[in-house]
Design a protein around this motif. Sequence first.
Motif, mmCIF file in Angstrom:
data_model
loop_
_atom_site.group_PDB
_atom_site.id
_atom_site.type_symbol
_atom_site.label_atom_id
_atom_site.label_comp_id
_atom_site.label_asym_id
_atom_site.label_seq_id
_atom_site.Cartn_x
_atom_site.Cartn_y
_atom_site.Cartn_z
ATOM 1 N N SER A 402 0.832 -1.202 0.000
ATOM 2 C CA SER A 402 0.000 0.000 0.000
ATOM 3 C C SER A 402 0.869 1.255 0.000
ATOM 4 N N GLU A 482 -4.517 6.380 2.330
ATOM 5 C CA GLU A 482 -4.085 5.433 1.306
ATOM 6 C C GLU A 482 -4.564 5.885 -0.069
ATOM 7 N N ASP A 484 -4.219 5.036 -4.629
ATOM 8 C CA ASP A 484 -3.787 4.159 -5.697
ATOM 9 C C ASP A 484 -2.778 4.909 -6.568
#
Length: 600
Positions: A402, A482, A484
């Motif tokens: 992550s 978090e 992407d």
Amino acid sequence: TPPQQIRNFCIIAHIDHGKSTLADRMLQITEVVQPRDMRAQYLDRMDIERERGITIKSQAVRMPWALGEGKEQESFILNMIDTPGHVDFTYEVSRSLAACEGAVLLVDAAQGIEAQTLANLYLAMENDLTIIPVLNKIDLPAAQPEKYAEEIAGLIGCEPEDVLKVSGKTGEGVAELLDVIVEQVPAPEGDADAPARAMIFDSVYDTYRGVVTYVRVVDGQLSPREKIQMMSTGATHELLEIGVISPEPKPTKGLGVGETGYLITGVKDVRQSKVGDTVTAQNRPAEEPIGGYKDPAPMVFSGLYPIDGSDYPVLRDALDKLKLNDAALVYEPETSVALGFGFRVGFLGMLHLEIVRERLEREFNLELISTMPNVVYTVTMEDGAEIVVTNPSEFPAGKVRSITEPVVKATILAPSEFIGSIMELCQSRRGTLGGMDYLSEERVEMRYTLPLAEIVFDFFDHLKSRTKGYASFEYSEAGHQEADLVKVDILLQGDQVDAFSSVVHKDKAYAYGVEMAGKLKELIPRQQFEVPIQAAVGSRIIARETIRAIRKDVLSKCYGGDISRKRKLLEKQKEGKKRMKMVGTVEIPQEAFIAALSQD
Ligand code: GDP
Ligand code: MG
């Protein structure tokens, strides 16, 4: 001075609402500055502040003020703490506020409340300050004091009549404001017999005197020639001088409860005197520091490289010097295939970056290239290892579990007709709407959580153009989240050009790749062989351009003849070579990098 006769206050305002001008008038009315010494923005001492018209460092000035007449007269000491106005320096603002009991909330009577007014007001309320609402610039024909008094009253929960009306320019209402400050701001409280505790709310480096530390005494007393101790590090220093600013430094016999002033210890580095830290006496130290101390954390990183490689030592020395006066500046050496030797430098934000860069160029005569600024990412690998990435080209290869990125809580204020357009912009920047409030029928406050990377560079420009310049915007750190994210590399003939690697959201990788490849194709001259430009995420190519080959023989133009002319051409070519950088087998003029890295 007994605490009952002290009032510590600050002025909080949106940029350009007239804080510095009002401070000037107060200095004049209290006769702290004589008319012949008066100059505009008296407290903004750094040249760069004057030119940009912004206040970066906060300062504390002591002003006498009396209430009543004749025998009834009571004298007071007002300490005005000037706060930096920009979001990059929010932490310094919050420490300046913590040194006060009251805040003058200054609002331009022709503009109304703006985002920065709100952000600073929230900080002041968190610090439990007494708020004195004031409309400024009432001399302006465009002023609408009645309208904006309503707005302010609605916001802080007072009556519109309670909002004072002044003009920092003409001085109208300023004496009344000083009276109200004395009447409404609480006197400081503290224990005069307890061990000394003073909070550092600013520290500046002075070439002649070393570090000057600004403090607000909370408990006890600090006296000259005493040994003091910094509670965050335990470091001790001898107090060479202690005094107050009024408006120039004046030594005193000490500072007691509620007083603000300066300390000089002969220390040469502001990192020894950190904003937010607590100063105590070595022979009788306090047990607990004053709360709220934080190490300044850089939010934005950029590579800084001298255009002339031989300037590297000058750049290093210059950074060392600036660091003496800027505890938030961090840097370490870095090398780039494309740009040579330089530094990776951490900044509080984009304004901080610009100021540092400008000072390096101006005060040290350097010409610099800076790489695209990036935020700090934390990458967690499959095996649990955590890597902090401050340089995209060092983004780890391998199995990533992550990635987190810093996010901010943003406040946007705008006329309500622009709500749709603002939402669209924030959505395209991966924002989530947290809430919305109407300040009046036609003005709205929108609260968003946004990734820092999406707003630091050009967000405000876009916001302004979508709202015809009417929106204002402010933000504060809100931890990590978090996301992407992927790293996009730019390759020339298969070799990575480190300065162009960037960490972007997965959905934006393609657009970044196409844009950079296209830019470089325009900027890199044709070579004797074909040069493919590729953008890649890992081993996957996401965009490609090709620079076609040419055969360039400089001497063939000379028809054999004149030898001196040939030599001249060769010299010229050599000259050009000096400014060339090699990436693999590809020669690139440095100008191409500068152009590709410049943000337009
Ligand atoms: P700051 O950014 O809040 O410190 O604002 P400044 O004090 O630098 O003022 C911004 C601009 O507003 C300057 O051009 C000032 O001359 C102007 N200004 C400040 N106060 C007044 C006022 O009371 N009346 C008018 N007409 N202009 C003012
Ligand atoms: Mg100012």
